[in-house]
Design a protein around this motif. Structure first.
Motif, PDB file in Angstrom:
ATOM      1  N   GLY A 255       0.504  -1.047  -0.143  1.00 12.56           N
ATOM      2  CA  GLY A 255       0.157  -0.235  -0.037  1.00 12.56           C
ATOM      3  C   GLY A 255       1.002   1.533   0.171  1.00 12.56           C
TER       4      GLY A 255
ATOM      5  N   PHE B 292       2.453   2.101  -3.504  1.00  9.74           N
ATOM      6  CA  PHE B 292       1.682   2.127  -4.643  1.00  9.74           C
ATOM      7  C   PHE B 292       0.912   3.868  -3.659  1.00  9.74           C
ATOM      8  CE2 PHE B 292       0.678  -2.418  -6.096  1.00  9.74           C
ATOM      9  CZ  PHE B 292       0.345  -1.723  -7.297  1.00  9.74           C
ATOM     10  N   TRP B 293       0.858   4.283  -2.867  1.00  6.84           N
ATOM     11  CA  TRP B 293       1.010   5.766  -2.524  1.00  6.84           C
ATOM     12  C   TRP B 293       1.733   6.488  -2.571  1.00  6.84           C
ATOM     13  CZ3 TRP B 293       3.057   8.229   1.606  1.00  6.84           C
ATOM     14  CH2 TRP B 293       3.022   9.872   2.010  1.00  6.84           C
ATOM     15  N   GLN B 294       3.188   5.718  -2.381  1.00  7.26           N
ATOM     16  CA  GLN B 294       4.655   6.653  -2.966  1.00  7.26           C
ATOM     17  C   GLN B 294       4.262   6.812  -4.494  1.00  7.26           C
ATOM     18  OE1 GLN B 294       8.263   4.515  -1.454  1.00  7.26           O
ATOM     19  NE2 GLN B 294       8.179   6.360  -0.451  1.00  7.26           N
ATOM     20  N   MET B 295       3.123   5.670  -5.462  1.00 12.40           N
ATOM     21  CA  MET B 295       4.140   6.087  -7.046  1.00 12.40           C
ATOM     22  C   MET B 295       2.701   6.937  -7.327  1.00 12.40           C
ATOM     23  SD  MET B 295       6.484   4.416  -7.417  1.00 12.40           S
ATOM     24  CE  MET B 295       7.357   3.624  -8.905  1.00 12.40           C
ATOM     25  N   GLY B 296       1.032   6.877  -6.803  1.00  8.48           N
ATOM     26  CA  GLY B 296       0.585   7.995  -6.778  1.00  8.48           C
ATOM     27  C   GLY B 296      -0.636   7.478  -6.675  1.00  8.48           C
ATOM     28  N   ALA B 297      -1.478   6.350  -6.047  1.00 14.04           N
ATOM     29  CA  ALA B 297      -2.446   5.675  -6.430  1.00 14.04           C
ATOM     30  C   ALA B 297      -2.713   5.679  -4.825  1.00 14.04           C
ATOM     31  CB  ALA B 297      -2.083   4.104  -6.432  1.00 14.04           C
ATOM     32  N   PRO B 298      -2.912   6.938  -3.480  1.00 13.17           N
ATOM     33  CA  PRO B 298      -3.348   6.954  -3.056  1.00 13.17           C
ATOM     34  C   PRO B 298      -4.527   5.602  -2.492  1.00 13.17           C
ATOM     35  CG  PRO B 298      -3.432   8.151  -3.479  1.00 13.17           C
ATOM     36  CD  PRO B 298      -3.702   8.098  -4.136  1.00 13.17           C
ATOM     37  N   LEU B 299      -5.630   5.464  -2.540  1.00 15.09           N
ATOM     38  CA  LEU B 299      -6.291   4.482  -2.308  1.00 15.09           C
ATOM     39  C   LEU B 299      -6.149   3.449  -1.973  1.00 15.09           C
ATOM     40  CD1 LEU B 299      -9.288   5.287  -4.651  1.00 15.09           C
ATOM     41  CD2 LEU B 299      -8.784   6.612  -2.453  1.00 15.09           C
ATOM     42  N   VAL B 300      -4.971   2.749  -2.524  1.00 12.12           N
ATOM     43  CA  VAL B 300      -4.575   1.247  -2.208  1.00 12.12           C
ATOM     44  C   VAL B 300      -4.008   0.758  -1.018  1.00 12.12           C
ATOM     45  CG1 VAL B 300      -2.764  -0.288  -3.070  1.00 12.12           C
ATOM     46  CG2 VAL B 300      -3.798   1.274  -4.715  1.00 12.12           C
TER      47      VAL B 300
END
Length: 125
Positions: free
Chosen positions: A13, A16-24
Protein backbone atom coordinates in the motif's frame (compact mmCIF):
# COMPACT_ATOMS: atom_id res chain seq x y z
CA UNK A 1 1.46 -14.73 10.61
CA UNK A 2 -0.98 -11.88 10.99
CA UNK A 3 1.82 -9.38 11.65
CA UNK A 4 3.60 -10.62 8.51
CA UNK A 5 0.43 -10.20 6.47
CA UNK A 6 0.00 -6.67 7.87
CA UNK A 7 3.61 -5.79 7.01
CA UNK A 8 3.28 -7.07 3.43
CA UNK A 9 -0.07 -5.33 2.85
CA UNK A 10 1.14 -2.06 4.31
CA UNK A 11 4.38 -2.12 2.34
CA UNK A 12 2.47 -2.73 -0.91
CA UNK A 13 0.00 0.00 0.00
CA UNK A 14 2.82 2.44 0.82
CA UNK A 15 4.61 1.61 -2.43
CA UNK A 16 1.46 2.37 -4.44
CA UNK A 17 0.91 5.55 -2.40
CA UNK A 18 4.41 6.72 -3.35
CA UNK A 19 3.66 5.93 -7.00
CA UNK A 20 0.60 8.18 -6.90
CA UNK A 21 -2.23 5.74 -6.09
CA UNK A 22 -3.24 6.65 -2.51
CA UNK A 23 -6.46 4.60 -2.54
CA UNK A 24 -4.51 1.33 -2.51
CA UNK A 25 -3.24 2.12 0.99
CA UNK A 26 -6.82 2.64 2.20
CA UNK A 27 -7.91 -0.69 0.74
CA UNK A 28 -4.89 -2.38 2.33
CA UNK A 29 -6.01 -0.98 5.69
CA UNK A 30 -9.55 -2.29 5.14
CA UNK A 31 -8.11 -5.71 4.22
CA UNK A 32 -5.98 -5.79 7.37
CA UNK A 33 -8.98 -4.84 9.49
CA UNK A 34 -11.22 -7.49 7.88
CA UNK A 35 -8.64 -10.25 8.35
CA UNK A 36 -8.08 -9.12 11.96
CA UNK A 37 -11.81 -9.32 12.72
CA UNK A 38 -12.03 -12.77 11.10
CA UNK A 39 -9.10 -14.04 13.17
CA UNK A 40 -10.63 -12.61 16.35
CA UNK A 41 -13.96 -14.37 15.65
CA UNK A 42 -12.13 -17.63 14.93
CA UNK A 43 -10.04 -17.32 18.11
CA UNK A 44 -13.16 -16.87 20.25
CA UNK A 45 -14.50 -20.23 19.09
CA UNK A 46 -11.26 -22.17 18.61
CA UNK A 47 -11.54 -23.80 22.05
CA UNK A 48 -15.28 -24.52 21.93
CA UNK A 49 -16.22 -28.01 23.05
CA UNK A 50 -18.07 -30.25 25.44
CA UNK A 51 -16.68 -32.33 28.26
CA UNK A 52 -18.66 -35.11 29.94
CA UNK A 53 -17.33 -36.54 33.21
CA UNK A 54 -18.82 -39.17 35.48
CA UNK A 55 -18.13 -38.16 39.11
CA UNK A 56 -19.62 -40.39 41.78
CA UNK A 57 -23.41 -40.19 41.45
CA UNK A 58 -23.31 -37.21 39.07
CA UNK A 59 -22.73 -36.75 35.38
CA UNK A 60 -20.99 -33.40 34.87
CA UNK A 61 -21.40 -31.72 31.48
CA UNK A 62 -19.21 -28.71 30.72
CA UNK A 63 -19.86 -26.71 27.55
CA UNK A 64 -17.41 -24.05 26.40
CA UNK A 65 -18.80 -21.77 23.70
CA UNK A 66 -17.27 -18.44 22.78
CA UNK A 67 -15.19 -18.21 25.94
CA UNK A 68 -18.21 -18.87 28.17
CA UNK A 69 -18.25 -22.03 30.31
CA UNK A 70 -21.55 -23.66 31.28
CA UNK A 71 -21.42 -26.47 33.84
CA UNK A 72 -24.35 -28.78 34.58
CA UNK A 73 -24.54 -31.68 37.03
CA UNK A 74 -27.15 -34.41 36.54
CA UNK A 75 -28.01 -37.17 39.00
CA UNK A 76 -27.23 -40.51 37.31
CA UNK A 77 -29.89 -42.42 39.28
CA UNK A 78 -32.66 -40.78 37.23
CA UNK A 79 -30.69 -40.00 34.06
CA UNK A 80 -31.95 -40.97 30.62
CA UNK A 81 -29.92 -40.79 27.41
CA UNK A 82 -31.76 -40.53 24.11
CA UNK A 83 -31.54 -38.88 20.70
CA UNK A 84 -33.28 -35.50 20.66
CA UNK A 85 -35.42 -36.02 17.51
CA UNK A 86 -33.91 -38.54 15.12
CA UNK A 87 -30.97 -40.85 14.56
CA UNK A 88 -28.47 -38.06 13.80
CA UNK A 89 -29.78 -35.39 16.16
CA UNK A 90 -28.21 -34.17 19.38
CA UNK A 91 -28.28 -36.42 22.44
CA UNK A 92 -30.70 -35.38 25.19
CA UNK A 93 -29.61 -36.08 28.76
CA UNK A 94 -32.48 -35.66 31.19
CA UNK A 95 -32.74 -36.10 34.94
CA UNK A 96 -35.37 -34.79 37.36
CA UNK A 97 -36.89 -32.36 34.89
CA UNK A 98 -33.58 -30.95 33.64
CA UNK A 99 -32.66 -31.58 30.01
CA UNK A 100 -29.32 -30.81 28.40
CA UNK A 101 -28.34 -31.52 24.79
CA UNK A 102 -24.85 -32.80 24.04
CA UNK A 103 -22.98 -33.95 20.94
CA UNK A 104 -22.84 -30.65 19.09
CA UNK A 105 -19.13 -31.14 18.34
CA UNK A 106 -19.46 -34.81 17.33
CA UNK A 107 -20.14 -35.76 13.73
CA UNK A 108 -23.83 -36.68 13.32
CA UNK A 109 -23.11 -40.27 12.26
CA UNK A 110 -21.06 -40.82 15.45
CA UNK A 111 -23.68 -39.50 17.89
CA UNK A 112 -25.47 -42.87 18.28
CA UNK A 113 -22.12 -44.42 19.29
CA UNK A 114 -21.63 -41.64 21.85
CA UNK A 115 -25.11 -42.30 23.26
CA UNK A 116 -24.32 -46.03 23.54
CA UNK A 117 -21.03 -45.29 25.30
CA UNK A 118 -22.81 -42.99 27.74
CA UNK A 119 -25.46 -45.64 28.49
CA UNK A 120 -22.74 -48.28 29.01
CA UNK A 121 -20.78 -46.01 31.35
CA UNK A 122 -23.92 -45.22 33.35
CA UNK A 123 -24.81 -48.90 33.73
CA UNK A 124 -21.30 -49.65 34.96
CA UNK A 125 -21.44 -47.05 37.73
Amino acid sequence: MYAGLCAVSLSIGLWFWQMGAPLVLGFAGIEILAVGVALWVYARHALDGERIVLQGQSLVVEKAVGGRLERTELDIRSLTVEPRYGEHSLIALSARGRVINVGRFVRPELRPALARELRTALRGS
